[in-house]
Design a protein around this motif. Structure first.
Motif, PDB file in Angstrom:
ATOM      1  N   ASN A   1       0.748  -1.258  -0.164  1.00 12.87           N
ATOM      2  CA  ASN A   1      -0.012  -0.023   0.141  1.00 12.87           C
ATOM      3  C   ASN A   1       0.855   1.113   0.118  1.00 12.87           C
ATOM      4  O   ASN A   1       0.700   2.305  -0.797  1.00 12.87           O
ATOM      5  N   ASP A   2       2.092   1.281   0.819  1.00 13.78           N
ATOM      6  CA  ASP A   2       2.841   2.277   1.038  1.00 13.78           C
ATOM      7  C   ASP A   2       3.490   2.604  -0.601  1.00 13.78           C
ATOM      8  O   ASP A   2       3.647   3.807  -0.934  1.00 13.78           O
ATOM      9  N   LYS A   3       3.983   1.463  -1.224  1.00  9.19           N
ATOM     10  CA  LYS A   3       4.513   1.579  -2.380  1.00  9.19           C
ATOM     11  C   LYS A   3       3.765   2.197  -3.356  1.00  9.19           C
ATOM     12  O   LYS A   3       3.988   3.119  -4.320  1.00  9.19           O
ATOM     13  N   LEU A   4       2.414   1.732  -3.385  1.00 11.89           N
ATOM     14  CA  LEU A   4       1.411   2.207  -4.408  1.00 11.89           C
ATOM     15  C   LEU A   4       0.929   3.403  -4.417  1.00 11.89           C
ATOM     16  O   LEU A   4       0.677   4.428  -5.241  1.00 11.89           O
ATOM     17  N   ASP A   5       0.792   3.702  -2.973  1.00  6.29           N
ATOM     18  CA  ASP A   5       0.554   5.124  -2.578  1.00  6.29           C
ATOM     19  C   ASP A   5       1.539   6.182  -3.120  1.00  6.29           C
ATOM     20  O   ASP A   5       1.139   7.454  -3.559  1.00  6.29           O
ATOM     21  N   SER A   6       2.753   6.209  -3.138  1.00  6.89           N
ATOM     22  CA  SER A   6       3.653   6.903  -3.508  1.00  6.89           C
ATOM     23  C   SER A   6       3.836   6.992  -5.112  1.00  6.89           C
ATOM     24  O   SER A   6       4.197   7.932  -5.757  1.00  6.89           O
ATOM     25  N   ILE A   7       3.132   6.016  -5.831  1.00  6.90           N
ATOM     26  CA  ILE A   7       2.979   6.166  -7.182  1.00  6.90           C
ATOM     27  C   ILE A   7       1.702   6.932  -7.666  1.00  6.90           C
ATOM     28  O   ILE A   7       1.794   7.845  -8.577  1.00  6.90           O
ATOM     29  N   GLY A   8       0.737   6.929  -6.926  1.00  8.66           N
ATOM     30  CA  GLY A   8      -0.679   7.567  -6.917  1.00  8.66           C
ATOM     31  C   GLY A   8      -1.911   7.099  -6.851  1.00  8.66           C
ATOM     32  O   GLY A   8      -1.755   5.589  -6.691  1.00  8.66           O
ATOM     33  N   ASN A   9      -2.911   7.445  -6.677  1.00  5.67           N
ATOM     34  CA  ASN A   9      -4.235   6.856  -6.472  1.00  5.67           C
ATOM     35  C   ASN A   9      -5.004   6.704  -7.576  1.00  5.67           C
ATOM     36  O   ASN A   9      -5.795   7.822  -8.186  1.00  5.67           O
ATOM     37  N   THR A  10      -5.011   5.804  -8.547  1.00  6.30           N
ATOM     38  CA  THR A  10      -5.647   5.442  -9.642  1.00  6.30           C
ATOM     39  C   THR A  10      -6.247   4.251  -9.629  1.00  6.30           C
ATOM     40  O   THR A  10      -6.093   3.371  -8.635  1.00  6.30           O
ATOM     41  N   PRO A  11      -7.132   3.603 -10.792  1.00  2.00           N
ATOM     42  CA  PRO A  11      -7.741   2.592 -10.641  1.00  2.00           C
ATOM     43  C   PRO A  11      -6.782   1.502 -10.662  1.00  2.00           C
ATOM     44  O   PRO A  11      -6.942   0.414 -10.074  1.00  2.00           O
ATOM     45  N   VAL A  12      -5.792   1.537 -11.433  1.00  4.89           N
ATOM     46  CA  VAL A  12      -4.785   0.494 -11.396  1.00  4.89           C
ATOM     47  C   VAL A  12      -4.064   0.299 -10.508  1.00  4.89           C
ATOM     48  O   VAL A  12      -3.900  -0.896 -10.047  1.00  4.89           O
ATOM     49  N   THR A  13      -3.690   1.395  -9.427  1.00  5.78           N
ATOM     50  CA  THR A  13      -3.048   1.227  -8.323  1.00  5.78           C
ATOM     51  C   THR A  13      -3.963   0.388  -7.225  1.00  5.78           C
ATOM     52  O   THR A  13      -3.789  -0.226  -6.254  1.00  5.78           O
ATOM     53  N   ALA A  14      -5.329   0.708  -7.263  1.00  7.90           N
ATOM     54  CA  ALA A  14      -6.470   0.265  -6.250  1.00  7.90           C
ATOM     55  C   ALA A  14      -6.462  -1.154  -6.656  1.00  7.90           C
ATOM     56  O   ALA A  14      -6.622  -1.974  -5.871  1.00  7.90           O
ATOM     57  N   ALA A  15      -6.361  -1.600  -7.857  1.00 11.48           N
ATOM     58  CA  ALA A  15      -6.562  -2.918  -8.150  1.00 11.48           C
ATOM     59  C   ALA A  15      -5.213  -3.662  -7.837  1.00 11.48           C
ATOM     60  O   ALA A  15      -5.575  -4.808  -7.259  1.00 11.48           O
ATOM     61  N   LEU A  16      -4.140  -3.140  -7.865  1.00  9.29           N
ATOM     62  CA  LEU A  16      -2.723  -3.995  -7.358  1.00  9.29           C
ATOM     63  C   LEU A  16      -2.968  -3.939  -6.002  1.00  9.29           C
ATOM     64  O   LEU A  16      -2.437  -5.097  -5.286  1.00  9.29           O
ATOM     65  N   LYS A  17      -3.480  -3.124  -5.220  1.00  8.56           N
ATOM     66  CA  LYS A  17      -3.470  -3.039  -4.017  1.00  8.56           C
ATOM     67  C   LYS A  17      -4.321  -4.282  -3.460  1.00  8.56           C
ATOM     68  O   LYS A  17      -4.187  -4.869  -2.384  1.00  8.56           O
ATOM     69  N   LYS A  18      -5.369  -4.656  -4.138  1.00  9.48           N
ATOM     70  CA  LYS A  18      -6.318  -5.826  -3.847  1.00  9.48           C
ATOM     71  C   LYS A  18      -6.055  -6.963  -4.344  1.00  9.48           C
ATOM     72  O   LYS A  18      -6.470  -8.192  -3.824  1.00  9.48           O
TER      73      LYS A  18
END
Length: 394
Positions: free
Chosen positions: A197-214
Motif C-alpha cells: 500500500n505504501d509503495k502504490l500510494d507513492s505512485i498515485g491513487n488510480t484505478p490501476v494502483t487500487a486494483a494492484l492493492k487488492k
C-alpha cells in the motif's frame, strides 16, 4: 588440516535406509502416474553449459547457480532447473517430432539460496512438460495431473490456480521503472499488504494502483472472479479472468478426493517465465509449495523453436517432509529371512538363499558362525525367520 571431511555441504544431506525407501516410493508413484497419462521419461545432464540458462530473459539469476568450468575453460552450471534443458532438447533433437510432446522427468536440481536458512540446495524434482498445444485442454490436463500427484499420497492438499496475465496487464499501465515493478511484484507475492500500500500510494491513487492493492487478497473460490471483474476494467484482463474461471470450474469438477482447488490472483512468481496459467500445490504438514508450474509459451522460442508449453514440477523433498510430519513415511523393510550355514554347508546355504530370492523374498546370509547370535540378530532386525542349512532342514 581437514575441516569438512565429515559433513555435507550446506543445503544437502545424506539419506539412510527408510528415507531412501520413502523417496524411491514417491518417485516411482509419480512416474507411474505420469506414464498413465501418456508421458515419456527424459533425462538431461546434471551439468549444462551456462548459456542454456543465460537467455534473453533472466529466469534464473546467475548468483543462484552453482558454476564451474570444463577442461576447455567453458562455463558450466549444475542444472538449476529441469524445464529449460528439456526446452533445449525439444528445440534440437525433438524439433521434427510430431506435436504435442508429453515428456516427464525425475532428476535433481541444484540452486543456492544463501538468504534462506534450512534451505535445500539439492532438490529432487519429478514433473511433466506438455509441449506443442495452446488449447485449454492442455492446461486442464496439467492441472488434473498436478491434483492427481498431490492426491496420490493420502494427505489433504490444496491446489492454487492463478494467471500471470492479470498482473502483467495491470503493472504494464504504470509509468514506473522495471525495478519498481519488480518491487511491486515481490510485495504482492509475499502478500505484504502494508508495504504494498505504501509503495502504490507513492505512485498515485488510480484505478490501476487500487486494483494492484487488492490483488494479493483475491483468493478463494468462485467469488474471486466477480470481485476481480468489479475492480479491474483494463483491456485484456477480462479475457484472462474468464480463461482462468473456466479452468477453475472444470478442474473443480474433475479433481476430487482429499483436495481443494482454489484461485489466487496474487500468484505472480516468475513473470518473465510464465505467460498464462500458474499452478501451486500444497500438502498438509508442509508450509512451502510442493507443486509449482504453469504455462510458458515463449520459453522454447528462445532456443529457436516457437511452440507453446505447459507443465509443473513436484518437489520430492517437500513430499518427504510432509509425509514424515504426518506420520505416513514408512520405515525400511526388514528381510523376510536370514539363512544360517552349519559347518560344511556354506555353499548349500548360499544356493538356498538364491532360490528364495528367485521366489521374490528378501533374504540375508548370516554373517555369524554362532546360531544363537544369528537368532538374536534376526530378533533385533525384526526378521521373521531363521533358516538353518545343515543337511537335514531347509
Amino acid at each position: 588440516m581437514k575441516n569438512y571431511d565429515l559433513i555435507t555441504p550446506e543445503g544437502t544431506r545424506d539419506l539412510l535406509f527408510g528415507e531412501c525407501a520413502v523417496r524411491r516410493n514417491i518417485e516411482n508413484k509419480l512416474l507411474g502416474l505420469f506414464r498413465s497419462y501418456g508421458y515419456s521419461e527424459t533425462i538431461t545432464p546434471g551439468l549444462e553449459f551456462y548459456d542454456v540458462f543465460n537467455l534473453n530473459s533472466s529466469y534464473f539469476p546467475q548468483e543462484n547457480m552453482y558454476k564451474l568450468t570444463d577442461n576447455k575453460g567453458r562455463l558450466l552450471v549444475m542444472r538449476p532447473d529441469s524445464t529449460m534443458p528439456i526446452a533445449r532438447i525439444v528445440a534440437t533433437r525433438l524439433k521434427d517430432a510430431e506435436l504435442p510432446l508429453r515428456l516427464c522427468y525425475n532428476q535433481t536440481v541444484y540452486r543456492t539460496e544463501p538468504s534462506l536458512k534450512g534451505r535445500s540446495d539439492e532438490i529432487t524434482q519429478t514433473g511433466i512438460e506438455l509441449v506443442g498445444s495452446a488449447l485449454r485442454n492442455a492446461d486442464l490436463e496439467v492441472v488434473s495431473a498436478a491434483a492427481a500427484s498431490l492426491g496420490s499420497f493420502g494427505l489433504k492438499y490444496s491446489l492454487e490456480l492463478g494467471h500471470i496475465g492479470i498482473f502483467k496487464k495491470l503493472v504494464g499501465q504504470l509509468d514506473v521503472s522495471a525495478h519498481e515493478k519488480e518491487s511491486i511484484r515481490r510485495l504482492i507475492e509475499t502478500k505484504n499488504f502494508p508495504a504494498l500500500n505504501d509503495k502504490l500510494d507513492s505512485i498515485g491513487n488510480t484505478p490501476v494502483t487500487a486494483a494492484l492493492k487488492k490483488l494479493p487478497g483475491l483468493f478463494g473460490g468462485e467469488e474471486v472472479f466477480d470481485k476481480a471483474q468489479q475492480l479491474m476494467a483494463a483491456e485484456g484482463i477480462g479475457e484472462a479472468l474468464e480463461e482462468l474461471r473456466e479452468i477453475y470450474r472444470e478442474a473443480s469438477e474433475i479433481c476430487g478426493g482429499n483436495g481443494e482447488i482454489t484461485v489466487d490472483l496474487g500468484l505472480v512468481n516468475k513473470t518473465d517465465y510464465y505467460t498464462g496459467l500458474i499452478i501451486k500445490g500444497y500438502l498438509q504438514g508442509h508450509g512451502d509449495e510442493v507443486v509449482s508450474g504453469g504455462r510458458y509459451d515463449r520459453l522454447i522460442s528462445e532456443f529457436g523453436y516457437d511452440v507453446p508449453a505447459v507443465g509443473f514440477a513436484v518437489n520430492v523433498n517437500g513430499i518427504e517432509n510432509a509425509m514424515q510430519k504426518n506420520g505416513s513415511a514408512s520405515e525400511s523393510a526388514s528381510a523376510d529371512a536370514v539363512v544360517y550355514a552349519a559347518p560344511g554347508y556354506r555353499v548349500a546355504a548360499f544356493r538356498a538363499a538364491e532360490k528364495l530370492r528367485a521366489e521374490g523374498l528378501t533374504v540375508e546370509n548370516a554373517l555369524s558362525e554362532d546360531l544363537d547370535s544369528v537368532r538374536e540378530y534376526a530378533k533385533e532386525k525384526k526378521i521373521a525367520k531363521v533358516i538353518v542349512i545343515d543337511g537335514e532342514e531347509e
